[in-house]
Enzyme design. Structure first.
Site, PDB file in Angstrom:
ATOM      1  N   ALA A  24       0.807  -1.232   0.000  1.00 42.56           N
ATOM      2  CA  ALA A  24       0.000   0.000   0.000  1.00 42.56           C
ATOM      3  C   ALA A  24       0.835   1.273   0.000  1.00 42.56           C
ATOM      4  O   ALA A  24       0.289   2.368  -0.116  1.00 42.56           O
ATOM      5  CB  ALA A  24      -0.934   0.005   1.211  1.00 42.56           C
ATOM      6  N   ARG A  84       9.696   8.335  -2.645  1.00 51.08           N
ATOM      7  CA  ARG A  84      11.105   8.495  -3.025  1.00 51.08           C
ATOM      8  C   ARG A  84      11.397   7.953  -4.424  1.00 51.08           C
ATOM      9  O   ARG A  84      12.459   8.218  -4.981  1.00 51.08           O
ATOM     10  CB  ARG A  84      12.002   7.821  -1.986  1.00 51.08           C
ATOM     11  CG  ARG A  84      12.188   8.657  -0.724  1.00 51.08           C
ATOM     12  CD  ARG A  84      13.090   7.964   0.277  1.00 51.08           C
ATOM     13  NE  ARG A  84      12.371   6.942   1.026  1.00 51.08           N
ATOM     14  CZ  ARG A  84      12.947   6.121   1.911  1.00 51.08           C
ATOM     15  NH1 ARG A  84      14.252   6.201   2.120  1.00 51.08           N
ATOM     16  NH2 ARG A  84      12.219   5.227   2.564  1.00 51.08           N
ATOM     17  N   GLY A  89       0.202   2.054  10.291  1.00 55.35           N
ATOM     18  CA  GLY A  89       1.220   1.125  10.744  1.00 55.35           C
ATOM     19  C   GLY A  89       1.097  -0.249  10.120  1.00 55.35           C
ATOM     20  O   GLY A  89       0.084  -0.594   9.496  1.00 55.35           O
ATOM     21  N   ASN A 106       3.509  -4.536 -44.854  1.00 56.44           N
ATOM     22  CA  ASN A 106       2.384  -5.224 -44.224  1.00 56.44           C
ATOM     23  C   ASN A 106       1.297  -4.304 -43.678  1.00 56.44           C
ATOM     24  O   ASN A 106       0.264  -4.776 -43.223  1.00 56.44           O
ATOM     25  CB  ASN A 106       2.896  -6.111 -43.091  1.00 56.44           C
ATOM     26  CG  ASN A 106       3.666  -5.328 -42.046  1.00 56.44           C
ATOM     27  OD1 ASN A 106       4.379  -4.389 -42.374  1.00 56.44           O
ATOM     28  ND2 ASN A 106       3.546  -5.716 -40.790  1.00 56.44           N
TER      29      ASN A 106
END
Length: 458
Positions: free
Chosen positions: A13, A18, A83, A372
């Protein structure tokens, strides 16, 4: 062990700020595969028959990607980031199904070794309630330390909370753990958030379990296996480690890599023994190479199938759908896409073959192209067995060159050519004596006049 059911809960999640990317961090790729997919593969290899992906940032994009690499996985959204324990509990419904083992993993550790996960599961089978996977980094600075006593893990201490003696410990927390399914929800529900950040930390279950008289131990993985990815530099480092591992495996399987450090594989590259790969070759996803092939330098190959004893390159590009049969040759500066090159056929140099079939033993001259695409639709070119197509020819699809057909050099072929026929598709040459000299003189005079008028050589 094989009778024990296992769920992997993969935490994916994080926003990955960064990485400086709009793409969710765990979807950045290692060897052509999202890093979280590598984690899923490791879990599956360790016997996790079910997966729960905890997602957040870019949830829709994550679901779309997961449908490809983990189609049976359940996804759970962590609405608020409170957390790691809170993240694991987002998968409450999956955990509550009664699995014997729960593996808690992170989507940004793509190099995790399945063997390390298997060892952790074995410890659960032997009676441990919680198994924490640790590692020994070159420098422990910044990592949580694993505090052990009498062979048991008693705490995971963040560095800022360590005593001077504890800071000397080099055995550190890798973040991943295995938890006995019978205890998992009770331990997770007991985690509180009375800390500076007000978050629910997964590491707290170590002390909670210990206080309840449950066995908690630590096992060890290599530093490389536990490497987490937070930025592009670490992504490149992980790619390098993965490639080095794969090159080593490939060479031990009987493949010659002349300059291993210059060859790049994808996660699914298959390559047979006695194949020789020269320097600076790149294999994209979906490449299958049989035994005894030779891949010359600076070739770029993806989505292609190469049969035994084929010869490719140098400087060849095989795109998705390229299918080379036994002893076929695609030489320098050639591109093949969505085309079959039959046994022993040769496409030697400076050629494009797309949406086509080149028959067995046929020879395609330099500078030949299959035309093609008309800007709207693709069309097919069929070149028969043993046909010869002269240099600098354009085959305007849809068109068929019959078995043994012969195309004169410089031809533009717009109609099918019967078996064993000779076809010319070019204007008749006209030669005018002395005209070349006349043109040179005219052009030289014009250039001199322009220089005089402008005072410039250009």
């Amino acid at each position: 062990m094989s009778q024990r059911s296992c769920l992997s809960v993969i935490l994916a999640a994080g926003e990955g700020t960064r990485m400086k990317s709009v793409l969710p961090k765990v979807l950045h790729q290692i060897a052509g595969l999202p890093m979280v997919a590598h984690v899923v593969k490791a879990a599956e290899a360790a016997g996790a028959g079910s997966q729960a992906l905890v997602i957040g940032h870019g949830a829709d994009e994550m679901r779309k990607a997961a449908a490809k690499f983990a189609p049976k996985a359940e996804t759970f959204v962590q609405e608020k980031r409170l957390g790691t324990a809170h993240a694991v509990l987002a998968a409450h419904d999956a955990i509550s199904k009664g699995y014997d083992d729960i593996l808690v993993m992170f989507g940004d550790t793509p190099l995790i070794d399945a063997d390390a996960l298997t060892v952790a599961r074995l410890k659960l089978a032997e009676g441990a309630a919680v198994v924490v996977i640790g590692f020994r980094p070159p420098s422990p600075t910044g990592y949580g330390r694993l505090i052990e006593k009498d062979g048991k893990l008693v705490a995971i201490r963040e560095e800022k909370d360590c005593s001077e003696e504890e800071r000397k410990i080099t055995f550190c927390n890798a973040g991943m753990m295995a938890v006995a399914g019978a205890h998992a929800l009770k331990l997770l529900d007991a985690v509180g958030n009375k800390n500076a950040k007000g978050e629910y930390y997964l590491t707290d279950i170590v002390e909670i379990a210990g206080a309840r008289g449950l066995d908690v131990i630590a096992t060890e993985a290599s530093f490389e296996s536990a490497l987490g990815i937070n930025n592009r530099a670490e992504l490149a480092q992980a790619e390098g480690i993965w490639q080095a591992r794969r090159r080593h495996e490939v060479m031990l399987s009987g493949v010659t890599l002349i300059a291993p450090e210059t060859v790049y594989f994808s996660h699914d590259t298959e390559i047979g023994a006695d194949t020789i790969v020269e320097p600076n070759v790149w294999f994209g996803p979906g490449v299958k190479i049989a035994t005894g092939a030779k891949i010359h330098a600076f070739s770029h190959i993806e989505g292609a199938t190469i049969a035994s004893n084929c010869d490719v390159g140098p400087f060849a590009r095989l795109r998705p759908g390229a299918d080379l049969k036994r002893k076929a040759k695609v030489g320098n500066f050639c591109e093949v896409k969505q085309a079959v090159i039959e046994e022993g056929a040769k496409v030697n140099h400076l050629t494009y073959i797309g949406d086509a079939r080149v028959g067995a033993g046929a020879n395609i001259g330099a500078g030949t192209i299959t035309c093609n695409y008309d800007g709207y639709s693709k069309f097919f070119t069929d070149i028969g067995e043993g046909a010869f197509v002269g240099s600098n020819s354009s085959l305007v699809a849809p068109v068929t060159i019959g078995k043994g057909g012969y195309i004169a050099s410089g031809s533009v072929i717009t109609e099918s050519v019967p078996e064993d026929a000779l076809a010319f598709g070019r204007a008749r040459q006209k030669t005018i004596p002395g005209k070349g000299k006349e043109l040179r003189e005219r052009f030289a005079s014009a250039a001199a006049a322009k220089k005089k008028a402008t005072g410039s050589d250009h």
